[in-house]
Design a protein around this motif. Sequence first.
Motif, PDB file in Angstrom:
ATOM      1  N   SER A  42       0.808  -1.214   0.000  1.00  0.00           N
ATOM      2  CA  SER A  42       0.000   0.000   0.000  1.00  0.00           C
ATOM      3  C   SER A  42       0.846   1.270   0.000  1.00  0.00           C
ATOM      4  N   GLU A  43       2.187   1.123   0.032  1.00  0.00           N
ATOM      5  CA  GLU A  43       3.047   2.302  -0.001  1.00  0.00           C
ATOM      6  C   GLU A  43       2.995   2.923  -1.390  1.00  0.00           C
ATOM      7  N   PRO A  44       3.125   4.242  -1.458  1.00  0.00           N
ATOM      8  CA  PRO A  44       3.124   4.874  -2.787  1.00  0.00           C
ATOM      9  C   PRO A  44       4.363   4.441  -3.570  1.00  0.00           C
ATOM     10  N   PRO A  45       4.243   4.255  -4.867  1.00  0.00           N
ATOM     11  CA  PRO A  45       5.403   3.826  -5.659  1.00  0.00           C
ATOM     12  C   PRO A  45       6.465   4.917  -5.715  1.00  0.00           C
ATOM     13  N   GLU A  46       7.699   4.479  -5.922  1.00  0.00           N
ATOM     14  CA  GLU A  46       8.817   5.420  -6.040  1.00  0.00           C
ATOM     15  C   GLU A  46       8.607   6.288  -7.282  1.00  0.00           C
ATOM     16  N   PRO A  47       8.849   7.591  -7.170  1.00  0.00           N
ATOM     17  CA  PRO A  47       8.689   8.434  -8.362  1.00  0.00           C
ATOM     18  C   PRO A  47       9.763   8.117  -9.393  1.00  0.00           C
ATOM     19  N   LYS A  48       9.391   8.153 -10.643  1.00  0.00           N
ATOM     20  CA  LYS A  48      10.348   7.898 -11.719  1.00  0.00           C
ATOM     21  C   LYS A  48      11.210   9.130 -11.914  1.00  0.00           C
TER      22      LYS A  48
END
Length: 59
Positions: A7-13
């Motif tokens: 549920s953690e937000p994905p790493e920004p590209k």
Amino acid sequence: MSTVPGSEPPEPKPALVFDDPLDQQSSDDTDRGWGERTGSGGSAADLKRFLDEKPPHHL
């Protein structure tokens, strides 16, 4: 508060950069790294340098 796996937000590209790479200074544009050796370690360091830089036909 419940913790749900994933549920953690994905790493920004990483952002794309459209700068001209030729406008930036490269490591080749400086005099650093062109065979200079820092400091002197005495005769043992001189021998090591001699053996490291000796051409292969001088074995």
